[in-house]
Design a protein around this motif. Structure first.
Motif, mmCIF file in Angstrom:
data_model
loop_
_atom_site.group_PDB
_atom_site.id
_atom_site.type_symbol
_atom_site.label_atom_id
_atom_site.label_comp_id
_atom_site.label_asym_id
_atom_site.label_seq_id
_atom_site.Cartn_x
_atom_site.Cartn_y
_atom_site.Cartn_z
ATOM 1 N N ALA A 185 0.775 -1.222 -0.088
ATOM 2 C CA ALA A 185 0.122 0.084 0.162
ATOM 3 C C ALA A 185 0.950 1.163 -0.044
ATOM 4 O O ALA A 185 0.327 2.241 -0.364
ATOM 5 C CB ALA A 185 -0.901 -0.032 1.294
ATOM 6 N N ARG A 186 2.180 1.191 0.316
ATOM 7 C CA ARG A 186 2.930 2.190 0.243
ATOM 8 C C ARG A 186 4.573 1.739 0.301
ATOM 9 O O ARG A 186 4.822 0.539 0.420
ATOM 10 C CB ARG A 186 2.990 2.989 1.719
ATOM 11 N N MET A 245 12.504 -3.674 -6.084
ATOM 12 C CA MET A 245 11.486 -2.736 -5.549
ATOM 13 C C MET A 245 11.195 -1.407 -6.223
ATOM 14 O O MET A 245 12.143 -0.603 -6.357
ATOM 15 C CB MET A 245 11.797 -2.436 -3.905
ATOM 16 N N GLU A 246 10.026 -1.277 -6.665
ATOM 17 C CA GLU A 246 9.716 -0.162 -7.526
ATOM 18 C C GLU A 246 8.399 0.567 -6.846
ATOM 19 O O GLU A 246 7.357 -0.307 -7.351
ATOM 20 C CB GLU A 246 9.956 -0.253 -8.839
ATOM 21 N N ASN A 247 8.001 1.723 -6.538
ATOM 22 C CA ASN A 247 6.990 2.359 -6.294
ATOM 23 C C ASN A 247 5.935 1.218 -5.379
ATOM 24 O O ASN A 247 4.746 1.197 -5.748
ATOM 25 C CB ASN A 247 6.066 2.551 -7.498
ATOM 26 N N GLY A 248 6.628 0.597 -4.626
ATOM 27 C CA GLY A 248 5.890 -0.245 -3.696
ATOM 28 C C GLY A 248 5.483 -1.462 -4.080
ATOM 29 O O GLY A 248 4.804 -2.463 -3.460
ATOM 30 N N ILE A 249 6.033 -1.819 -5.184
ATOM 31 C CA ILE A 249 5.798 -3.194 -6.055
ATOM 32 C C ILE A 249 7.189 -4.018 -5.861
ATOM 33 O O ILE A 249 7.994 -3.600 -6.509
ATOM 34 C CB ILE A 249 5.335 -3.046 -7.311
ATOM 35 N N ALA A 277 4.745 -7.548 7.939
ATOM 36 C CA ALA A 277 4.957 -6.357 8.608
ATOM 37 C C ALA A 277 4.544 -5.017 7.991
ATOM 38 O O ALA A 277 4.619 -4.034 8.302
ATOM 39 C CB ALA A 277 6.634 -6.396 8.910
ATOM 40 N N PHE A 278 4.210 -5.372 6.718
ATOM 41 C CA PHE A 278 3.703 -3.951 5.960
ATOM 42 C C PHE A 278 2.298 -4.150 5.251
ATOM 43 O O PHE A 278 2.017 -5.285 5.208
ATOM 44 C CB PHE A 278 4.556 -3.794 4.561
ATOM 45 N N PRO A 279 1.712 -3.115 4.994
ATOM 46 C CA PRO A 279 0.190 -3.510 4.384
ATOM 47 C C PRO A 279 0.420 -3.830 3.027
ATOM 48 O O PRO A 279 0.779 -3.183 2.134
ATOM 49 C CB PRO A 279 -0.506 -1.959 4.629
ATOM 50 N N VAL A 280 -0.227 -5.061 2.680
ATOM 51 C CA VAL A 280 -0.214 -5.564 1.402
ATOM 52 C C VAL A 280 -1.505 -5.610 0.580
ATOM 53 O O VAL A 280 -2.625 -5.564 1.345
ATOM 54 C CB VAL A 280 0.021 -7.373 1.735
ATOM 55 N N ASP A 281 -1.385 -5.043 -0.546
ATOM 56 C CA ASP A 281 -2.443 -4.908 -1.350
ATOM 57 C C ASP A 281 -2.871 -6.106 -2.118
ATOM 58 O O ASP A 281 -4.175 -6.530 -2.337
ATOM 59 C CB ASP A 281 -2.397 -3.626 -2.301
ATOM 60 N N ASN A 282 -2.008 -6.854 -2.518
ATOM 61 C CA ASN A 282 -1.970 -7.971 -3.617
ATOM 62 C C ASN A 282 -0.779 -8.716 -3.529
ATOM 63 O O ASN A 282 0.452 -8.357 -3.482
ATOM 64 C CB ASN A 282 -2.409 -7.313 -4.783
ATOM 65 N N ILE A 283 -0.971 -10.058 -3.936
ATOM 66 C CA ILE A 283 0.166 -11.075 -4.181
ATOM 67 C C ILE A 283 -0.071 -11.661 -5.248
ATOM 68 O O ILE A 283 -1.288 -12.203 -5.626
ATOM 69 C CB ILE A 283 0.294 -12.079 -3.003
#
Lengths: 273, 302
Positions: free
Chosen positions: B234-235, B253-257, B275-281
């Motif tokens: 997410a960030r 790692m690029e723009n949170g991806i 440990a981090f907010p995950v949008d998608n895997i």
């Protein structure tokens, strides 16, 4: 039940081809059979036809109608011999059997279904034999129906035909057809494609016709005549003189040789996808 | 003569050349009774050649194979009685219905249990009364599967059996494999997709350019399996958070991806990501070629 074995399944697959050839053959034969009394009963017509035919070079007429022209207007057998059994019926039989013979193995292989068929517990030899049996059944049926039709036509037109001799020529044409049908089968079994198998068997059939029929005119061809299956089919004129057993035996021997080549060739080779 | 054999399939130096073209070379495979053996390789590696040799459609250039302890060529008829087969290049009798085709083959096999056939058709949602030429590829494949399974054969030889099946039907097919195994039957299954083999098989033989490069237990294979992983956060997240995590390689790692390659279990990387907010895997299956490279370097090691 049409799926009990390979014979019945093959007969079912080929029923349309069978009906098609039957219609062509009986239709054509019927025209001639009904046309015959018109020539017989009309001396002027008969004479006209003979002189018309005689206006062509003799060799040409012999090549396409045989050598029974003199009795053409008086004997139904001679008429049918020249008009039907000399060229049309045998070539129709050969085309039918050659396409059938090549289709059953080479065609099935080409369509890709042979793998699945052979994954069943049946030997390759049995596959060939059952397919050959189907070919033989339809060829005999075609001959028998043609004969029945000619008999009915002869009764309807009040024509006398020697039934024994008609059976003899029918038997001969069945054997002739099976020679080229089993040849096409054998060519497919040793690995040729369906087009090649049909093409080679049918071309040899036509070539064999020309060698036999032209040999009466061109004496150079005479020594080769005995290599032509047509010679053993029509050389002794079974419709007029009855079946010559020796000639029929030669045709039968050719069929057996082709079948053995088919069995042996198919047993040994790789099946292609 | 009764031959007791633990190996249902055993090939020795099995080799097939088509003219000068390679089919398979010096193949030694053993498949044990009751196991599901995956035969994995890219298209053109020689899977279909092997299978067609086993069924006696083609004859080896050299070497031999025994099935149920019997020579595949000499005893082919007895062997085929006990085998169910799905061809890789499927062709059926187009002018028949599915029912016609199964009837035909059941006669060639001296009868089958029709109750079982109908159960299989129901499970695979396969309409047997339709003419085969009007069926989609997937539905044709179902008929091929039914004819292979219908005699409850001791050995199933299946050449890319899930071709054209939708995921739901694939799952049903995997159940059918499990049931065959549960009855003590043996399955030899070729595939060019690793996950399918991992899902269904006990052991896997890996074929490459006509040669068997490895035979592995699926468990071992899984422990070394290779996956491309893509996690969308997410960030922005520091790349360093994943460098050095167990099994993780090639982190970008690029723009949170984040993109990375994971060998073996995903456990460590998922825990690190938590440990981090995950949008998608998203995971991508690697190509077989990549797997070969990662396992066997240039693939020369046998």
């Amino acid at each position: 039940m049409m799926f009990e074995n390979i014979i019945l399944k093959t007969l079912r697959d080929k029923r349309r081809a069978m009906i098609g050839w039957l219609l062509i053959m009986t239709g054509m034969s019927l025209i001639y059979a009904l046309y015959w009394p018109y020539i017989r009963d009309n001396a002027f017509m008969g004479q006209m036809m003979i002189s018309y035919l005689q206006s062509f070079p003799a060799g040409l007429i012999e090549a396409f109608m045989g050598s029974n022209l003199t009795q053409f207007t008086t004997h139904a057998e001679a008429f049918l011999d020249s008009e039907l059994f000399f060229i049309f019926v045998p070539l129709a039989f050969i085309l039918f059997t050659a396409t059938f013979g090549s289709d059953v193995i080479a065609g099935e292989e080409d369509r890709g279904t042979l793998d699945l068929l052979l994954s069943n517990p049946i030997s390759r030899g049995r596959v060939v034999l059952e397919k050959f049996a189907a070919l033989t059944s339809y060829t005999i049926l075609l001959g028998a129906l043609l004969q029945v039709e000619l008999v009915i036509a002869s009764v309807a037109t009040n024509t006398s035909i020697n039934l024994f001799h008609l059976t003899d020529v029918t038997l001969s044409v069945i054997l002739l057809g099976l020679v080229f049908g089993s040849m096409a089968l054998a060519l497919g079994c040793i690995g040729l494609g369906p087009g090649m198998s049909t093409g080679i068997a049918a071309s040899l059939g036509v070539a064999s016709y020309f060698i036999n029929s032209l040999a009466t005119t061109f004496t150079d061809l005479q020594p080769y005549r005995k290599y032509s299956p047509f010679y053993y089919y029509i050389g002794a004129d079974p419709l007029i003189n009855g079946l010559k057993v020796g000639d029929a035996a030669v045709l039968l021997a050719l069929i057996i040789v082709a079948l053995l080549i088919a069995l042996f060739g198919f047993r040994r080779r790789d099946i292609s996808i | 003569m009764v031959t007791v054999a633990d190996n249902v399939i055993k090939t020795e130096g099995l080799t097939k050349f088509y003219g000068k073209e390679r089919g398979i070379v010096d193949l030694n495979v053993e498949v044990e009774r009751g196991e599901v053996f995956g035969y994995l390789g890219p298209n053109g590696a020689g899977k279909t050649t092997t299978i067609r040799l086993l069924l006696d459609f083609i004859r080896p250039t050299r070497g031999q194979a025994k099935i149920f302890g019997e020579d595949m060529n000499r005893s082919s008829l007895d062997i085929r009685r006990r085998i169910g087969y799905v061809p890789g290049e499927l062709a059926l009798y187009e002018n028949m219905t599915g029912k016609d085709l199964l009837t035909y083959f059941s006669h060639l096999r001296n009868g089958v249990d029709w109750k079982y056939v109908n159960t299989l058709a129901e499970r695979l949602d396969c309409n047997l009364s339709q003419t085969i030429k009007s069926l989609s590829h997937g539905n044709k494949q179902k008929i091929a599967l039914i004819q292979a399974f219908m005699s409850k054969p001791e050995l199933l030889i299946l050449d890319e059996p899930t071709t054209g099946l939708d995921p739901f039907m694939q799952r049903e097919f995997y159940h059918m494999i499990e049931e065959a195994k549960a009855e003590g039957h043996t399955v030899f299954l070729s595939s060019h997709v690793l996950p399918e083999v991992e899902r269904t098989c006990d052991r896997v033989g890996i074929l490459r350019e006509g040669k068997l490069v490895a035979v592995e237990n699926v468990k071992d294979l899984k422990s070394r399996s290779l996956r491309h992983l893509e996690i969308h956060f997410a960030r922005p997240v520091p790349r360093e958070a994943f460098v050095g995590v167990n099994g993780v390689r090639d982190v970008t790692m690029e723009n949170g991806i984040m993109h990375c390659t994971v060998v073996g279990s995903l456990d460590a990387v998922i825990k690190a990501a938590s440990a981090f907010p995950v949008d998608n895997i998203i995971t991508h299956e690697p190509s077989l070629e990549e797997i070969f490279m990662s396992f066997y370097g240039q693939g020369d090691k046998a």
